[in-house]
Design a protein around this motif. Structure first.
Motif, PDB file in Angstrom:
ATOM      1  N   GLY A  70      92.797  50.346  30.449  1.00 52.18           N
ATOM      2  CA  GLY A  70      94.027  49.220  29.675  1.00 52.18           C
ATOM      3  C   GLY A  70      95.328  49.042  31.235  1.00 52.18           C
ATOM      4  O   GLY A  70      95.131  47.909  31.615  1.00 52.18           O
ATOM      5  N   LEU A  71      95.626  50.520  31.987  1.00 55.24           N
ATOM      6  CA  LEU A  71      96.386  50.244  33.063  1.00 55.24           C
ATOM      7  C   LEU A  71      95.643  49.035  34.395  1.00 55.24           C
ATOM      8  O   LEU A  71      96.544  48.617  35.113  1.00 55.24           O
ATOM      9  CB  LEU A  71      97.263  51.497  33.197  1.00 55.24           C
ATOM     10  N   LEU A  72      94.521  49.861  33.519  1.00 56.98           N
ATOM     11  CA  LEU A  72      93.502  49.459  35.801  1.00 56.98           C
ATOM     12  C   LEU A  72      93.987  47.444  35.455  1.00 56.98           C
ATOM     13  O   LEU A  72      93.664  46.871  36.278  1.00 56.98           O
ATOM     14  CB  LEU A  72      92.193  50.319  35.244  1.00 56.98           C
ATOM     15  N   TRP A  77      96.331  48.483  40.452  1.00 57.98           N
ATOM     16  CA  TRP A  77      96.596  50.527  40.439  1.00 57.98           C
ATOM     17  C   TRP A  77      97.701  49.684  42.073  1.00 57.98           C
ATOM     18  O   TRP A  77      97.755  50.477  42.403  1.00 57.98           O
ATOM     19  CB  TRP A  77      96.003  51.666  41.238  1.00 57.98           C
ATOM     20  N   ARG A  78      98.413  48.174  41.376  1.00 59.40           N
ATOM     21  CA  ARG A  78      99.260  47.958  42.499  1.00 59.40           C
ATOM     22  C   ARG A  78     100.324  48.312  42.904  1.00 59.40           C
ATOM     23  O   ARG A  78     100.634  48.742  41.162  1.00 59.40           O
ATOM     24  CB  ARG A  78      99.330  46.332  42.521  1.00 59.40           C
ATOM     25  N   PRO A  79     101.421  48.802  43.289  1.00 58.49           N
ATOM     26  CA  PRO A  79     102.437  49.921  43.331  1.00 58.49           C
ATOM     27  C   PRO A  79     103.351  48.719  42.417  1.00 58.49           C
ATOM     28  O   PRO A  79     103.841  49.393  41.445  1.00 58.49           O
ATOM     29  CB  PRO A  79     102.744  50.541  44.305  1.00 58.49           C
ATOM     30  N   VAL A 147      85.049  53.309  43.677  1.00 61.43           N
ATOM     31  CA  VAL A 147      85.209  52.145  42.881  1.00 61.43           C
ATOM     32  C   VAL A 147      87.210  52.860  42.724  1.00 61.43           C
ATOM     33  O   VAL A 147      88.008  52.472  42.847  1.00 61.43           O
ATOM     34  CB  VAL A 147      85.364  52.056  41.330  1.00 61.43           C
ATOM     35  N   PHE A 148      86.980  54.548  42.705  1.00 63.89           N
ATOM     36  CA  PHE A 148      88.415  55.351  42.457  1.00 63.89           C
ATOM     37  C   PHE A 148      89.199  55.398  44.253  1.00 63.89           C
ATOM     38  O   PHE A 148      90.149  54.964  43.416  1.00 63.89           O
ATOM     39  CB  PHE A 148      87.869  56.658  41.963  1.00 63.89           C
ATOM     40  N   TYR A 149      88.755  55.479  44.554  1.00 64.30           N
ATOM     41  CA  TYR A 149      89.481  55.345  46.066  1.00 64.30           C
ATOM     42  C   TYR A 149      89.653  54.020  47.185  1.00 64.30           C
ATOM     43  O   TYR A 149      90.566  53.723  47.113  1.00 64.30           O
ATOM     44  CB  TYR A 149      88.296  55.991  46.993  1.00 64.30           C
ATOM     45  N   ALA A 150      88.742  53.190  46.826  1.00 66.03           N
ATOM     46  CA  ALA A 150      88.722  51.916  46.746  1.00 66.03           C
ATOM     47  C   ALA A 150      90.081  51.197  45.820  1.00 66.03           C
ATOM     48  O   ALA A 150      91.692  51.020  46.782  1.00 66.03           O
ATOM     49  CB  ALA A 150      88.177  50.600  46.092  1.00 66.03           C
ATOM     50  N   LEU A 151      90.609  51.414  44.765  1.00 64.83           N
ATOM     51  CA  LEU A 151      91.677  51.747  44.023  1.00 64.83           C
ATOM     52  C   LEU A 151      92.971  52.147  44.115  1.00 64.83           C
ATOM     53  O   LEU A 151      94.173  51.290  44.679  1.00 64.83           O
ATOM     54  CB  LEU A 151      91.725  51.646  42.040  1.00 64.83           C
TER      55      LEU A 151
END
Length: 381
Positions: A70-72, A77-79, A147-151
């Motif tokens: 949901g948060l994603l 994950w933009r500050p 994907v995790f590291y890209a975000l």
């Protein structure tokens, strides 16, 4: 003096418990803090009693700040979009009143720590355990990790720029930390299971050379070439670890008719691993990451000779000190390395060399003291 620490982590501690990787006082080095709060950026509900050893005698409190899909979907994950989510942690921190914020890694947890630092002015310490830029560029990394590291890229620089202190658990992370805005980053090695490592005292062997591989069985840490090398040498391999390559490797062992030479152990408590590592004749490792693996720290501390593959990309400074025999990442490379260690003198030379270097650089007592001293210094500001 009573002090309070807030640790913010992205890990699912239940998984760490399941794998048996808990280390005494890992989240409270030196027992500096009398109260330790662990905030997880997920919905994990780990067993608090089992976790107690990771904070020593401190009172332990667990909290959750769930992120999830949901948060994603809402933020990518933009500050600037994560601020409302992180405000929950800021409000929680106001009630806890910690003397120090500690983050392991600079992912979503690091963003939360940085927001608390900015809002409340509490000292903020980050330790880095991976080199994200190298992971992003690594072709052998699985899709989910990519994907995790890209975000995560969006929050990494903000975290390190905000932190008061930034440490790196091995040397090849330093340039990344500097490039992302960390102020004067330094190397401080992981604290290896204190008091559990048994030294290797006898380098002779009878019968078959016993090899040990410890690590996740995933594309970038795939021990396939080690297994293929066993077709040509008199050695037995124990693989401790699990991952997406498990079934494929089991089929390979069967296909090559190596069932008598290879055994798989999906997980082993770290206490037991450190106590029994000296019973093997050789540690063999494989990785395409630019890391210096924790398992190599453990093997070197007990004086086990180490065989590892040469890496593409960023050099690994610790391996450049000749504490391990480095070979080409191929069946023939590992075969040559294993045959090299059939000679007892070579096993002794590399075992003694590794143990001497390890004792100078990552002796558990000294490594724990380094983190404890940093915690005291920052908490007293």
């Amino acid at each position: 003096m009573n002090r309070t620490l807030l640790v913010i982590i992205a890990d699912r501690l239940s998984h760490i418990i399941e794998k048996g990787e808990l280390i005494d006082r890992y989240y409270n080095p030196g027992g500096v803090f009398s109260d330790v709060h662990i905030l997880m950026t997920n919905d994990d509900k780990p067993d608090k009693e089992i976790l107690q050893r990771t904070v020593g005698n401190a009172r332990l409190t667990l909290h959750n700040l769930p992120s999830g899909m949901g948060l994603l979907a809402k933020t990518l994950w933009r500050p600037f979009l994560l601020r409302r989510w992180a405000e929950q942690a800021v409000d929680l921190t106001k009630g806890i009143k910690p003397d120090l914020i500690r983050c392991y890694g600079n992912f979503l947890n690091g963003y939360v720590g940085a927001r608390i630092k900015e809002e409340l002015g509490i000292p903020f310490f980050v330790s880095l355990h991976t080199q994200p830029d190298q992971t992003r560029a690594n072709q052998d990394v699985d899709f989910r990790t990519k994907v995790f590291y890209a975000l995560s890229k969006a929050v990494e620089k903000y975290t390190l720029h905000t932190a008061d202190r930034v440490s790196c658990v091995y040397g090849s992370i330093l340039d990344y930390a500097r490039n992302k805005g960390a102020s004067d980053p330094f190397v401080a090695y992981n604290v290896i299971n204190p008091g559990k490592t048994e030294p290797k005292e006898n380098y002779s062997y009878s019968g078959t050379l016993k090899l040990l591989y410890v690590g996740r069985v995933i594309p970038a840490k795939n021990p396939e070439n080690i297994i293929r090398a066993l077709q040509y040498v008199d050695a037995q391999l124990t693989v401790v670890g699990s991952g997406s390559k498990e079934l494929e490797l089991a089929e390979l062992v069967s296909e090559l008719k190596l069932n008598e030479k290879v055994r798989f152990i999906p997980a082993m408590p770290n206490d037991r691993l450190c106590r029994t590592m000296h019973e093997y004749d050789l540690f063999v490792g494989h990785s395409q990451y630019s890391e210096f693996p924790k398992t190599v720290l453990e093997a070197s501390l007990c004086g086990l000779p180490i065989l590892f593959n040469s890496r593409r990309g960023t050099p690994v400074p610790e391996f450049e000190n000749h504490i391990a025999k480095m070979v080409e990442d191929s069946p023939s490379g590992y075969r040559a390395g294993i045959e090299f260690f059939l000679d007892m003198k070579n096993r002794e030379d590399y075992g003694y060399r590794a143990a001497e270097f390890a004792d100078k650089h990552w002796n558990p007592a000294q490594a724990e003291k380094i983190f404890a001293d940093i915690h005291r210094e920052l908490a007293n500001r």
